[in-house]
Design a protein around this motif. Sequence first.
Motif, PDB file in Angstrom:
ATOM      1  N   ALA A 161       0.705  -1.330   0.045  1.00 34.12           N
ATOM      2  CA  ALA A 161       0.032   0.050   0.042  1.00 34.12           C
ATOM      3  C   ALA A 161       0.935   1.241   0.071  1.00 34.12           C
ATOM      4  N   GLU A 162       1.984   1.434   0.688  1.00 35.56           N
ATOM      5  CA  GLU A 162       2.823   2.453   0.861  1.00 35.56           C
ATOM      6  C   GLU A 162       3.384   2.601  -0.538  1.00 35.56           C
ATOM      7  N   THR A 163       3.945   1.713  -1.318  1.00 40.81           N
ATOM      8  CA  THR A 163       4.400   1.689  -2.619  1.00 40.81           C
ATOM      9  C   THR A 163       3.180   2.168  -3.461  1.00 40.81           C
ATOM     10  N   ALA A 164       2.169   1.723  -3.373  1.00 40.88           N
ATOM     11  CA  ALA A 164       1.137   2.118  -4.403  1.00 40.88           C
ATOM     12  C   ALA A 164       0.874   3.725  -4.341  1.00 40.88           C
ATOM     13  N   ALA A 165       0.935   4.190  -3.024  1.00 41.28           N
ATOM     14  CA  ALA A 165       0.574   5.504  -2.789  1.00 41.28           C
ATOM     15  C   ALA A 165       1.548   6.488  -3.336  1.00 41.28           C
ATOM     16  N   LEU A 166       2.902   6.009  -3.122  1.00 40.19           N
ATOM     17  CA  LEU A 166       3.764   6.744  -3.563  1.00 40.19           C
ATOM     18  C   LEU A 166       4.046   6.735  -5.050  1.00 40.19           C
ATOM     19  N   SER A 167       3.780   5.512  -5.569  1.00 40.97           N
ATOM     20  CA  SER A 167       3.993   5.531  -7.047  1.00 40.97           C
ATOM     21  C   SER A 167       2.711   6.213  -7.701  1.00 40.97           C
ATOM     22  N   ALA A 168       1.674   6.323  -7.291  1.00 42.27           N
ATOM     23  CA  ALA A 168       0.584   7.059  -7.726  1.00 42.27           C
ATOM     24  C   ALA A 168       0.880   8.652  -7.692  1.00 42.27           C
ATOM     25  N   ALA A 169       1.539   9.119  -6.615  1.00 41.21           N
ATOM     26  CA  ALA A 169       1.806  10.657  -6.486  1.00 41.21           C
ATOM     27  C   ALA A 169       2.911  10.800  -7.290  1.00 41.21           C
ATOM     28  N   ILE A 170       3.949  10.116  -7.592  1.00 40.14           N
ATOM     29  CA  ILE A 170       4.893  10.392  -8.749  1.00 40.14           C
ATOM     30  C   ILE A 170       4.370  10.244 -10.014  1.00 40.14           C
ATOM     31  N   GLN A 171       3.414   9.353 -10.451  1.00 34.42           N
ATOM     32  CA  GLN A 171       2.985   9.511 -11.762  1.00 34.42           C
ATOM     33  C   GLN A 171       2.011  10.335 -11.974  1.00 34.42           C
ATOM     34  N   SER A 172       1.348  11.133 -11.144  1.00 32.70           N
ATOM     35  CA  SER A 172       0.365  12.077 -11.181  1.00 32.70           C
ATOM     36  C   SER A 172       0.824  13.295 -11.192  1.00 32.70           C
ATOM     37  N   ILE A 198       8.905  16.036  -5.991  1.00 31.86           N
ATOM     38  CA  ILE A 198      10.248  15.578  -5.267  1.00 31.86           C
ATOM     39  C   ILE A 198      10.100  14.998  -3.991  1.00 31.86           C
ATOM     40  N   ALA A 199       9.149  15.418  -3.160  1.00 36.64           N
ATOM     41  CA  ALA A 199       8.835  15.066  -2.027  1.00 36.64           C
ATOM     42  C   ALA A 199       8.399  13.335  -2.040  1.00 36.64           C
ATOM     43  N   ALA A 200       7.665  12.913  -3.015  1.00 34.05           N
ATOM     44  CA  ALA A 200       7.330  11.536  -3.046  1.00 34.05           C
ATOM     45  C   ALA A 200       8.413  10.873  -3.780  1.00 34.05           C
ATOM     46  N   MET A 201       9.277  11.201  -4.593  1.00 30.86           N
ATOM     47  CA  MET A 201      10.487  10.590  -4.853  1.00 30.86           C
ATOM     48  C   MET A 201      11.474  10.341  -3.877  1.00 30.86           C
ATOM     49  N   LEU A 202      11.753  11.189  -3.073  1.00 30.79           N
ATOM     50  CA  LEU A 202      12.604  11.088  -1.787  1.00 30.79           C
ATOM     51  C   LEU A 202      11.777  10.036  -0.897  1.00 30.79           C
ATOM     52  N   ALA A 203      10.495  10.086  -0.776  1.00 31.53           N
ATOM     53  CA  ALA A 203       9.898   8.905   0.114  1.00 31.53           C
ATOM     54  C   ALA A 203       9.889   7.727  -0.682  1.00 31.53           C
ATOM     55  N   MET A 204       9.900   7.397  -1.846  1.00 25.18           N
ATOM     56  CA  MET A 204      10.002   6.276  -2.264  1.00 25.18           C
ATOM     57  C   MET A 204      11.361   5.830  -2.391  1.00 25.18           C
ATOM     58  N   ALA A 205      12.461   6.483  -2.429  1.00 24.26           N
ATOM     59  CA  ALA A 205      13.910   6.044  -2.070  1.00 24.26           C
ATOM     60  C   ALA A 205      14.138   5.625  -0.836  1.00 24.26           C
ATOM     61  N   GLU A 206      13.640   6.358   0.399  1.00 20.19           N
ATOM     62  CA  GLU A 206      13.733   6.051   1.641  1.00 20.19           C
ATOM     63  C   GLU A 206      13.138   4.511   1.844  1.00 20.19           C
ATOM     64  N   ALA A 250      16.772   2.424  -4.595  1.00 23.06           N
ATOM     65  CA  ALA A 250      16.824   3.821  -4.064  1.00 23.06           C
ATOM     66  C   ALA A 250      17.650   4.611  -4.701  1.00 23.06           C
ATOM     67  N   ALA A 251      18.684   4.234  -5.313  1.00 16.00           N
ATOM     68  CA  ALA A 251      19.613   5.248  -5.969  1.00 16.00           C
ATOM     69  C   ALA A 251      18.812   5.825  -7.313  1.00 16.00           C
ATOM     70  N   SER A 252      18.030   5.132  -7.939  1.00 13.99           N
ATOM     71  CA  SER A 252      17.276   5.396  -9.024  1.00 13.99           C
ATOM     72  C   SER A 252      16.318   6.569  -8.869  1.00 13.99           C
ATOM     73  N   PHE A 253      15.671   6.402  -7.419  1.00 10.94           N
ATOM     74  CA  PHE A 253      14.407   7.410  -7.244  1.00 10.94           C
ATOM     75  C   PHE A 253      15.469   8.561  -6.527  1.00 10.94           C
ATOM     76  N   TYR A 254      16.642   8.362  -6.058  1.00 10.78           N
ATOM     77  CA  TYR A 254      17.323   9.643  -5.446  1.00 10.78           C
ATOM     78  C   TYR A 254      18.016  10.497  -6.908  1.00 10.78           C
ATOM     79  N   ARG A 255      18.175   9.627  -7.628  1.00 10.09           N
ATOM     80  CA  ARG A 255      18.750  10.599  -8.941  1.00 10.09           C
ATOM     81  C   ARG A 255      17.528  10.965  -9.719  1.00 10.09           C
ATOM     82  N   LEU A 256      16.534  10.670  -9.598  1.00 12.37           N
ATOM     83  CA  LEU A 256      15.284  11.273 -10.081  1.00 12.37           C
ATOM     84  C   LEU A 256      14.876  12.598  -9.351  1.00 12.37           C
ATOM     85  N   ALA A 257      14.855  12.538  -8.106  1.00 13.35           N
ATOM     86  CA  ALA A 257      14.640  13.565  -7.233  1.00 13.35           C
ATOM     87  C   ALA A 257      15.584  14.619  -7.429  1.00 13.35           C
ATOM     88  N   LEU A 258      16.983  14.355  -7.552  1.00 14.74           N
ATOM     89  CA  LEU A 258      17.837  15.290  -7.714  1.00 14.74           C
ATOM     90  C   LEU A 258      17.941  15.892  -9.087  1.00 14.74           C
TER      91      LEU A 258
END
Length: 349
Positions: free
Chosen positions: A22-33, A38-46, A57-65
């Motif tokens: 459920a956590e993954t789904a919430a963060l994925s939906a936030a990033i896709q929408s 950036i906050a959702a990307m960082l949360a997904m990396a964590e 984690a590295a791929s989402f951190y790079r996306l956020a940066l």
Amino acid sequence: MTQQLTWLDQARDAERHGDVAAETAALSAAIQSDRANIAAMLAMAELQRRLHDNRAAASFYRLALGTATQSGNVPVSLHPGLRRAEQFLMASERAFADHLLGQLRSAGIDARTATPRVAEALRLLAGEQQVFLQQPSMFYFPGLVQRPFFDREMFDWVAAIEAATDAIRAELLALNDTAPDRFGPYVTAAPNRPPPNNPLLDKPDWGAAWLWKDGQIAEGMDLLCPTTLAALSRAPQPIIPGRAPLALFSRLTPGTHIQPHHGMLNTRLVCHLPLVVPDGCGLRVGAETRSWVEGELLIFDDSIEHEAWNRGTSDRAILLFEIWRPDLDADEREQLTRIFSAIDSYSEQ
């Protein structure tokens, strides 16, 4: 803002209940929408770090940066997370390099046993070396070998020019004694053009005594330096009316630094015949640095970033000239000659 609180609340509630899906789904939906979330990307990396998937984690951190760099206006509240992202990526890249090199060493492959190109690829992969490619400032020809230095053994004319080193040096020294006014600043401004942004502009620190300039033998040089000109005739110099051949004695005074730059074309190679070389002089092309050795040609691609310096206590002097690249065939050279002539004829109108 309400939408952001919704996904954030959902993700936090799922984390409290240990519901990874459920956590993954919430963060994925936030990033896709919202591709700028950036906050959702960082949360997904964590989240991926908690799941011990450091590559994810590295791929989402790079996306956020990357998103933060493009945005240019990042809320202060996200700065700590972005700093954590940078620190994590640095540590993970080092860990990856250590793992990779350790695995290869156990298989008997390291910098000592690998072929030069494999060793370079490993340095690039480990982040120990930067990629330097041809970036000519005026004309780019596709498909040419990306190589900073070319071995002297590749060229059958090299031995004849190197054999004339002593005689060429004697003509240079005689020029210094009898016609010192032949040397002027290498970096000058063209008439009716903005001056180049170069700290050596109009300075004698980088001096040039031209032998061939604008496709013609410089006035009087056929009498002052006949041996040098005869030696140059052995090389496959471009012959382009008003442009080439190009050849000169290049002099660097002590303390002079030619800053990193790119040449205008990648269809040529630049040749240096070292004549007078004190200690403390060097030439960097791309990631490779070499010292000049008197009487041994250095042949390099000046469309790759390069710089040179004289940290010695006396002048460094070389014979500098250009040649066609060996990976251009006769038809390409002839067509390029026509192209450059057409370019120059337009500038003359």
